[in-house]
Design a protein around this motif. Sequence first.
Motif, PDB file in Angstrom:
ATOM      1  N   ASP A  94      12.359 -13.567-102.806  1.00 46.61           N
ATOM      2  CA  ASP A  94      12.574 -14.986-102.517  1.00 46.61           C
ATOM      3  C   ASP A  94      12.835 -15.167-101.017  1.00 46.61           C
ATOM      4  O   ASP A  94      13.887 -14.773-100.507  1.00 46.61           O
ATOM      5  CB  ASP A  94      13.749 -15.516-103.334  1.00 46.61           C
ATOM      6  N   LEU A  95      11.887 -15.781-100.327  1.00 40.72           N
ATOM      7  CA  LEU A  95      12.008 -15.914 -98.873  1.00 40.72           C
ATOM      8  C   LEU A  95      13.068 -16.928 -98.457  1.00 40.72           C
ATOM      9  O   LEU A  95      13.592 -16.850 -97.343  1.00 40.72           O
ATOM     10  CB  LEU A  95      10.650 -16.259 -98.267  1.00 40.72           C
ATOM     11  N   ASP A  96      13.418 -17.879 -99.336  1.00 38.64           N
ATOM     12  CA  ASP A  96      14.520 -18.798 -99.031  1.00 38.64           C
ATOM     13  C   ASP A  96      15.847 -18.033 -99.037  1.00 38.64           C
ATOM     14  O   ASP A  96      16.715 -18.268 -98.193  1.00 38.64           O
ATOM     15  CB  ASP A  96      14.562 -19.953-100.030  1.00 38.64           C
ATOM     16  N   GLN A  97      15.991 -17.117 -99.984  1.00 40.30           N
ATOM     17  CA  GLN A  97      17.192 -16.287-100.005  1.00 40.30           C
ATOM     18  C   GLN A  97      17.208 -15.337 -98.810  1.00 40.30           C
ATOM     19  O   GLN A  97      18.277 -15.028 -98.276  1.00 40.30           O
ATOM     20  CB  GLN A  97      17.280 -15.498-101.309  1.00 40.30           C
ATOM     21  N   ASP A 100      18.799 -17.216 -95.936  1.00 36.89           N
ATOM     22  CA  ASP A 100      20.262 -17.257 -96.015  1.00 36.89           C
ATOM     23  C   ASP A 100      20.861 -15.901 -95.652  1.00 36.89           C
ATOM     24  O   ASP A 100      21.860 -15.818 -94.934  1.00 36.89           O
ATOM     25  CB  ASP A 100      20.712 -17.673 -97.422  1.00 36.89           C
ATOM     26  N   PHE A 101      20.251 -14.834 -96.165  1.00 36.24           N
ATOM     27  CA  PHE A 101      20.688 -13.472 -95.866  1.00 36.24           C
ATOM     28  C   PHE A 101      20.617 -13.209 -94.357  1.00 36.24           C
ATOM     29  O   PHE A 101      21.555 -12.677 -93.763  1.00 36.24           O
ATOM     30  CB  PHE A 101      19.801 -12.490 -96.639  1.00 36.24           C
ATOM     31  N   ASP A 123       3.550 -11.195 -93.463  1.00 36.28           N
ATOM     32  CA  ASP A 123       3.036 -11.662 -92.177  1.00 36.28           C
ATOM     33  C   ASP A 123       4.033 -12.633 -91.561  1.00 36.28           C
ATOM     34  O   ASP A 123       4.802 -13.285 -92.275  1.00 36.28           O
ATOM     35  CB  ASP A 123       1.702 -12.382 -92.362  1.00 36.28           C
ATOM     36  N   LYS A 124       3.978 -12.760 -90.263  1.00 36.35           N
ATOM     37  CA  LYS A 124       4.867 -13.676 -89.558  1.00 36.35           C
ATOM     38  C   LYS A 124       4.720 -15.104 -90.088  1.00 36.35           C
ATOM     39  O   LYS A 124       5.701 -15.833 -90.186  1.00 36.35           O
ATOM     40  CB  LYS A 124       4.564 -13.625 -88.053  1.00 36.35           C
ATOM     41  N   ALA A 129      10.803 -20.274 -90.822  1.00 36.11           N
ATOM     42  CA  ALA A 129      11.080 -20.496 -89.396  1.00 36.11           C
ATOM     43  C   ALA A 129      12.527 -20.187 -89.061  1.00 36.11           C
ATOM     44  O   ALA A 129      12.833 -19.675 -87.985  1.00 36.11           O
ATOM     45  CB  ALA A 129      10.736 -21.935 -89.029  1.00 36.11           C
ATOM     46  N   LYS A 130      13.438 -20.487 -89.986  1.00 38.34           N
ATOM     47  CA  LYS A 130      14.864 -20.226 -89.765  1.00 38.34           C
ATOM     48  C   LYS A 130      15.107 -18.748 -89.467  1.00 38.34           C
ATOM     49  O   LYS A 130      15.910 -18.409 -88.609  1.00 38.34           O
ATOM     50  CB  LYS A 130      15.626 -20.664 -91.019  1.00 38.34           C
ATOM     51  N   VAL A 131      14.410 -17.872 -90.157  1.00 35.75           N
ATOM     52  CA  VAL A 131      14.565 -16.430 -89.960  1.00 35.75           C
ATOM     53  C   VAL A 131      14.042 -16.036 -88.586  1.00 35.75           C
ATOM     54  O   VAL A 131      14.670 -15.271 -87.850  1.00 35.75           O
ATOM     55  CB  VAL A 131      13.850 -15.631 -91.070  1.00 35.75           C
ATOM     56  N   LEU A 132      12.898 -16.577 -88.222  1.00 35.30           N
ATOM     57  CA  LEU A 132      12.274 -16.238 -86.937  1.00 35.30           C
ATOM     58  C   LEU A 132      13.123 -16.705 -85.754  1.00 35.30           C
ATOM     59  O   LEU A 132      13.104 -16.084 -84.693  1.00 35.30           O
ATOM     60  CB  LEU A 132      10.863 -16.823 -86.867  1.00 35.30           C
TER      61      LEU A 132
END
Length: 138
Positions: A94-97, A100-101, A123-124, A129-132
């Motif tokens: 889950d990329l939304d989780q 947060d992580f 892939d990027k 975007a929050k993670v990047l």
Amino acid sequence: MMTLILGKKGSGKTKRLIELCNQATQQSKGNVVFIEKNGVSIFDVSHQARLVVADDYGVKGFDAFYGFIAGMCAGNYDLTDIFVDSTLKIGGADLDQLADFAEKLGALSDKAETNVTLSISADKSEIPAKVLELAKVL
């Protein structure tokens, strides 16, 4: 500081992560940890780094994973670098989780003054975007 190594399966992420880990063990004045899901890199990671197999500790999901890493930082004041292979296999897909992580892990990294490098099989363009915004991408 948090760093990401991104790419699809077979793109050389693990090899790059191991190289960075082994370089860190030569330069660090403290402890270096390499976390992976199942222990396949045991002969590639420098003996000077602590190799931790997440499956051996029952780590599943991003909340448990964050707690696991936070515990390492709490127990080792001289932990300088943490390298994590197969982040999505340990934490979940889950990329939304993941976002947060990454936010919590970035704050922990800054507070503990520990460099954290994560390899992520994506892939990027697939990464939120929050993670990047929170990490340097290699």
